[in-house]
Design a protein around this motif. Structure first.
Motif, PDB file in Angstrom:
ATOM      1  N   ARG A   1      -0.416   0.447   4.118  1.00 48.73           N
ATOM      2  CA  ARG A   1      -0.634   0.353   2.682  1.00 48.73           C
ATOM      3  C   ARG A   1       0.698   0.213   1.929  1.00 48.73           C
ATOM      4  N   ILE A   2       1.706   1.020   2.297  1.00 48.94           N
ATOM      5  CA  ILE A   2       2.984   0.890   1.591  1.00 48.94           C
ATOM      6  C   ILE A   2       3.696  -0.398   2.005  1.00 48.94           C
ATOM      7  N   SER A   3       3.404  -0.894   3.207  1.00 47.77           N
ATOM      8  CA  SER A   3       3.971  -2.186   3.615  1.00 47.77           C
ATOM      9  C   SER A   3       3.397  -3.307   2.766  1.00 47.77           C
ATOM     10  N   ASN A   4       2.129  -3.195   2.405  1.00 46.71           N
ATOM     11  CA  ASN A   4       1.539  -4.184   1.506  1.00 46.71           C
ATOM     12  C   ASN A   4       2.235  -4.157   0.154  1.00 46.71           C
ATOM     13  N   SER A   5       2.491  -2.960  -0.362  1.00 46.64           N
ATOM     14  CA  SER A   5       3.199  -2.831  -1.632  1.00 46.64           C
ATOM     15  C   SER A   5       4.589  -3.451  -1.540  1.00 46.64           C
TER      16      SER A   5
ATOM     17  N   ALA B   1       3.525  -9.816   9.974  1.00 42.24           N
ATOM     18  CA  ALA B   1       3.246  -8.469  10.456  1.00 42.24           C
ATOM     19  C   ALA B   1       2.088  -7.845   9.690  1.00 42.24           C
ATOM     20  N   MET B   2       2.069  -8.033   8.371  1.00 48.40           N
ATOM     21  CA  MET B   2       0.970  -7.502   7.552  1.00 48.40           C
ATOM     22  C   MET B   2      -0.337  -8.208   7.878  1.00 48.40           C
ATOM     23  N   ALA B   3      -0.273  -9.510   8.127  1.00 42.92           N
ATOM     24  CA  ALA B   3      -1.486 -10.260   8.463  1.00 42.92           C
ATOM     25  C   ALA B   3      -2.083  -9.744   9.765  1.00 42.92           C
ATOM     26  N   VAL B   4      -1.243  -9.504  10.762  1.00 43.16           N
ATOM     27  CA  VAL B   4      -1.708  -8.956  12.034  1.00 43.16           C
ATOM     28  C   VAL B   4      -2.288  -7.556  11.829  1.00 43.16           C
ATOM     29  N   ALA B   5      -1.689  -6.783  10.937  1.00 45.16           N
ATOM     30  CA  ALA B   5      -2.135  -5.402  10.708  1.00 45.16           C
ATOM     31  C   ALA B   5      -3.526  -5.322  10.091  1.00 45.16           C
TER      32      ALA B   5
ATOM     33  N   ALA C   1       7.977  -2.611  10.639  1.00 46.30           N
ATOM     34  CA  ALA C   1       9.350  -2.177  10.390  1.00 46.30           C
ATOM     35  C   ALA C   1      10.313  -3.362  10.458  1.00 46.30           C
ATOM     36  N   ASN C   2      10.088  -4.257  11.404  1.00 42.44           N
ATOM     37  CA  ASN C   2      10.927  -5.456  11.503  1.00 42.44           C
ATOM     38  C   ASN C   2      10.767  -6.329  10.265  1.00 42.44           C
TER      39      ASN C   2
ATOM     40  N   VAL D   1      21.057   0.606  -0.651  1.00 51.40           N
ATOM     41  CA  VAL D   1      20.583   1.533   0.371  1.00 51.40           C
ATOM     42  C   VAL D   1      19.086   1.773   0.181  1.00 51.40           C
ATOM     43  N   TYR D   2      18.356   1.776   1.310  1.00 51.87           N
ATOM     44  CA  TYR D   2      16.913   2.013   1.286  1.00 51.87           C
ATOM     45  C   TYR D   2      16.635   3.348   1.991  1.00 51.87           C
ATOM     46  N   CYS D   3      15.878   4.195   1.349  1.00 55.74           N
ATOM     47  CA  CYS D   3      15.512   5.488   1.928  1.00 55.74           C
ATOM     48  C   CYS D   3      14.006   5.507   2.144  1.00 55.74           C
ATOM     49  N   GLU D   4      13.582   5.388   3.399  1.00 57.15           N
ATOM     50  CA  GLU D   4      12.164   5.205   3.708  1.00 57.15           C
ATOM     51  C   GLU D   4      11.448   6.510   4.018  1.00 57.15           C
TER      52      GLU D   4
END
Length: 1009
Positions: free
Chosen positions: A406-410, A442-446, A469-470, A494-497
């Motif tokens: 869900r957050i990957s979609n965002s 990656a999102m399409a596969v998910a 993640a990739n 910088v990204y803080c995940e």
């Protein structure tokens, strides 16, 4: 195409006014367009239709006979027991013998040997890989097969998506990706005409609505509840017209829907793959084991039996199954014989005609009979394949993966927006080459029905997460490039995940840093920020240099425990940020050297109440639990308690059924859940930014009840795990809200994040339910929100991922948070849902949020619609270390103005070099909101602040057809009603009108300013 080019290029008014005179012939018209450099939007233009593809490629049927349509097919999961890569290459055949590349090699070879043969292919993710490896000669051969209709694509999305746990925006994206590849590669003949979801475990109304708006003529699936199927077989209602929206004007969301007779398998005894055990057709009469007469007799018996439960003299048989046709010669050799010998019986009076066919050819014959069809308005959830086997567990299975998806979609939507707003520099800029394609794939596969659903093996789930993640890593370069360009700052970003567990090395150590908040919504947002820090006081200023109220609070014990050495901040810095629409705002943070020695310690007791200007929440001082919720604006109060429970999972040792709980199946061994604790240990924090009550229910369950100063929603942040299994029983953990609302056995859930459906306990709208599982049989997918209501009050829960839930008692709403199971449920995955990891070897810990709102029912949508969008498309927070350069642009909006509240900017994505794909959505249902359930108009030319609009053309929802060229088969419903006339035109080319629940898709020709 002249009219379309005219429409696209209407900005060249001087050119078109001249062309209106008689002396400008069509040739001169096109020449002028070419010379003016505005030839047209270079995308997916429909080529001349081949005379033999599509419906024109179908074999003739025989009137007056029972026509049996044999459909050779393979079902190729985009990951399940093996990873996507392992399935494609045929690796790890010790797990499952399957190799997709060999299937496609073999099928093409066999299609060339007999022009009568047909084959359908579904999963574009696999076909795309295979296609890239072929020689030019092989590609030309395949194009010829497609142009002749011998190889036909159905569905055509990147995958066959799950329908319960997917969000509509991600489904549209993955369908668009697959269909675009087919369109670009094969033109008109590559466009699927039929949606095909033969394996998902229940079917969502919103999916049918989307398929209709994508231009499909029909939809076929295999799985539905066993009671529903039995009733439909008796009534001969296995084919119907699905009215998939209560808001869209028919037939916009109407979709002919058919239920396949054998799931997606061949009839019993007629499987001729190398993985099958059925005997081949032995047709040498001189041999002792000659079996043609037996085969024909059995086939005719099956065909006549199937015809009794369908409505026409056409029936369909799926000839294939999971990863079949690796040796296509086995199938086709026997199918050729079957067709020949069955049809020879016509000379002896048989009225059965067998032919190679496809789902679209079968659909065409159903359309030709010109019957009326039963109308369906609800959905196909929940799905059970027998009395105690409800597939409602996967609504929650693998909750951590569901949140990551869900957050990957965002993040993907943000990445695509910034790619457009940044222009070419976003892809190749100061931080290197970035791209959105990796995350798109990656999102399409998910979205696959064994991915986000949580029904795959553990190593496959890990691979889905690795691919996401990739994709994030590739998008981070793109985002950094764009933000650097827009802000004029080349400082590394910088990204803080892991902010949800208070981990961010930069904020923990830096004395001065900036926080960039990008908002992907088309309206301003106010968002709470919580940063891990080790200082005790900070000064914060916004983009205009104004001081921002902030507070420092101690990190909770639960957060410190869940980090497992990934961060060591002792405090959290809290403040509220404001971000403009489709843009960012930057906040400067500095450590104060002379701050207080430590933040105030939490008080070890429950408060009587916490409140802001919108909400008041009371607690029971004895138990530490919620006791009421009040809306101060509307003067409403409901009694409200919340607690955590678990259901013990069935282990199969049961007198009624041996069915066990697993990744798919939810089957508690009792209807009464076990309470984790009747009381909660409490700590309370109250300051000018937030009030929070930290609750501990057990060593493995905790929660923070949070009320921010300017929020209309109460936040419940739950942390669950590791779920104990020392008693050798799996557990299904729920959060349950019990209220004074008189819900009368009814609750409501969203369908894939869009329209809402009513759910009634122990009831199905289309058949008389015999309820055999009082808990699991009343669970439904909750994709973004659910609510209960009476005449006065509506309590809505917004979720941060897809979850399962139900209303088992009046006034109650329960949502499943986590599942840990010790047995496989015998649905194929072959392992229990017992998630562990290197960090959590004793069991996975999951954290999430529920947002609660209380409103009068007539006003509730005005709160929960925008709230759900904020959770789905949350701001992206990035950081830069040190002090910003004085010339840095601290605030930016990609829009010229805020869009109306009813309008959601669903898609902004780079299509080609100078074209952008845009989707605008009316996010309210008809009659849902007095204020917002009205048509609304948007001017496209006044949309973006960084782009000039040069041309526009409207597409269908999946952007693989021009909207005004999209034609669909029309169907008659048994209600006798006639489809209403189509919508009226827009006020002008640039003025776009949207009605409730309408999504409109455009290709824009643009120029960067």
């Amino acid at each position: 195409m002249i009219g379309k080019i005219h429409k696209q290029m209407s900005h060249d008014s001087w050119l078109f006014s001249k062309m209106a005179t008689p002396e400008y012939t069509p040739f001169v018209f096109l020449l002028l367009l070419f010379q003016s450099g505005v030839w047209g939007v270079p995308v997916c233009q429909t080529p001349q239709e081949s005379p033999t593809c599509g419906y024109k490629s179908c074999h003739a049927t025989k009137p007056g006979m029972l026509n049996v349509h044999l459909v050779p097919h393979t079902h190729d999961d985009v990951g399940w027991l093996k990873t996507v890569d392992q399935y494609f290459y045929g690796d790890r055949n010790d797990i499952q013998h399957a190799g997709v590349q060999y299937i496609l090699d073999s099928v093409v070879d066999q299609l060339l040997k007999n022009p009568d043969r047909r084959f359908i292919y579904v999963e574009t993710a696999f076909f795309y890989r295979w296609w890239k490896q072929q020689t030019d000669d092989m590609q030309n051969t395949v194009k010829q097969l497609v142009n002749e209709g011998r190889l036909e694509f159905v569905n055509g999305g990147w995958c066959m998506s799950d329908e319960a746990t997917t969000h509509y925006s991600a489904v549209i994206d993955q369908m668009t990706m697959g269909l675009r590849f087919l369109n670009d590669t094969f033109g008109h003949c590559g466009r699927p005409r039929v949606a095909w979801h033969i394996d998902p475990f229940g079917h969502a109304r919103e999916h049918a609505s989307m398929f209709a708006q994508m231009g499909y003529d029909g939809f076929f699936f295999g799985r539905l509840d066993y009671q529903d199927r039995n009733r439909r077989m008796v009534a001969r209602e296995q084919e119907m017209l699905w009215r998939a929206s209560e808001s869209l004007t028919p037939p916009m969301a109407d979709l002919f829907t058919g239920i396949l007779p054998n799931g997606y398998n061949p009839p019993e005894g007629f499987c001729w793959d190398q993985s099958c055990d059925d005997p081949p057709i032995r047709d040498d009469p001189d041999l002792e084991d000659y079996n043609v007469d037996d085969v024909v007799t059995r086939f005719l018996h099956i065909a006549h039996g199937q015809a009794l439960v369908y409505k026409t003299n056409h029936i369909i048989m799926t000839m294939g199954s999971d990863f079949q046709y690796e040796n296509a010669n086995l199938w086709y050799k026997n199918l050729d014989k079957l067709i020949r010998y069955v049809n020879q019986m016509q000379s002896n009076g048989s009225e059965v005609n067998v032919l190679y066919s496809t789902p679209s050819c079968y659909l065409q014959e159903l359309h030709r009979v010109n019957l009326t069809w039963p109308l369906k308005g609800d959905d196909f959830f929940p799905y059970a394949d027998s009395a105690h086997d409800f597939w409602t567990g996967y609504f929650t299975s693998r909750p951590a993966l569901k949140r990551y998806e869900r957050i990957s979609n965002s993040y993907l939507q943000t990445c695509k927006q910034l790619e457009v707003l940044g222009g070419p520099i976003s892809r190749k800029g100061p931080f290197g080459a970035g791209d959105s394609e990796t995350l798109k794939k990656a999102m399409a596969v998910a979205q696959h029905h064994d991915a986000v659903s949580g029904t795959e093996k553990q190593h496959v789930a890990n691979d889905y997460a690795r691919k996401l993640a990739n994709g994030w890593a590739h998008c981070q370069v793109l985002v950094s490039n764009t933000l650097s360009s827009l802000s004029g700052s080349s400082a590394p970003r910088v990204y803080c995940e892991h902010l949800n567990i208070s981990v961010c090395p930069l904020t923990e150590t830096s004395k001065k840093f900036s926080v960039n908040v990008y908002n992907p919504l088309a309206r301003p947002v106010s968002w709470p920020v919580r940063l891990p820090v080790n200082g005790t006081a900070y000064s914060i200023s916004d983009a205009k240099g104004k001081a921002v109220d902030s507070q420092v609070v101690p990190v909770s014990q639960a957060t410190a425990a869940v980090r497992r050495g990934r961060g060591y901040a002792v405090n959290e810095l809290l403040f509220q940020v404001q971000a403009p629409p489709l843009g960012y705002s930057t906040y400067s943070v500095s450590l104060l050297q002379n701050g207080p020695p430590s933040p105030p310690s939490p008080l070890p007791r429950a408060p009587t109440a916490v409140q802001n200007k919108f909400l008041r929440v009371t607690f029971d001082r004895e138990t530490g639990l919620l006791s009421s919720l009040s809306n101060l604006e509307t003067q409403q109060t409901v009694k409200l308690s919340q607690n955590f429970y678990w259901y013990n999972a069935s282990d199969g040792n049961n007198s009624e059924s041996i069915q066990m709980s697993g990744a798919y199946i939810f089957r508690p061994n009792t209807s009464t859940p076990f309470i984790i604790s009747k009381t909660a240990k409490i700590e309370t924090l109250q300051n000018s930014v937030v009030q929070e009550v930290r609750q501990w229910f057990s060593p493995w369950v905790s929660q923070v009840v949070r009320l921010y100063t300017d929020s209309r929603a109460l936040e419940l942040e739950w942390t669950v795990g590791p779920v104990p299994i020392g008693d050798d029983l799996g557990k299904e953990v729920i959060s349950r809200l019990d209220s004074s609302i008189n819900s009368s056995g009814v609750f409501y859930t969203d369908s894939n994040g869009r329209e809402v459906l009513q759910r009634r306990k122990d009831y199905r709208p289309t058949w008389n339910l015999r309820q055999s599982e009082p808990i699991a049989g009343n669970y439904y997918p909750i994709n973004s929100r659910a609510y209960i209501k009476d005449d006065k009050d509506q309590l809505t829960v917004v979720t941060d991922r897809s979850q399962g839930g139900g209303s088992i008692q009046d006034g109650s709403l329960e949502i499943m948070l986590h599942r840990r199971l010790l047995y496989d449920d015998v649905r194929g995955v072959g392992e229990p849902l017992n998630e562990t990891s290197d960090i959590y070897p004793e069991g996975l810990v999951v954290r999430g949020r529920h947002l609660l709102s209380l409103s009068p029912p007539a006003m509730a949508a005005d709160t929960h619609r925008p709230l759900a969008q904020e959770v789905v498309l949350q701001p992206l927070i990035t950081f830069t270390d040190g002090e910003l350069h004085p010339s840095t642009r601290l605030e930016f909006s990609g829009l010229q103005a805020v869009l109306p509240p009813a309008v959601h900017l669903l898609t902004v994505s780079q299509w080609d070099q100078d074209t952008v794909l845009l989707r605008l959505e009316h996010q309210y249902q008809a009659s849902e909101s007095k204020e917002h359930s009205q048509p609304v108009t948007v001017n496209l030319q006044k949309l973006f602040s960084t782009l000039d609009m040069l041309g526009v053309s409207e597409m269908n929802l999946s952007a693989n057809q021009w909207k005004d060229e999209m034609t669909r088969l029309d169907w008659k419903a048994e209600s006798g009603e006639k489809p209403l006339p189509k919508r009226g035109g827009d006020p002008s080319v640039w003025e776009v009108s949207l009605k409730p629940m309408e999504i409109r898709t455009f290709l824009l020709r643009v120029r960067q300013r």
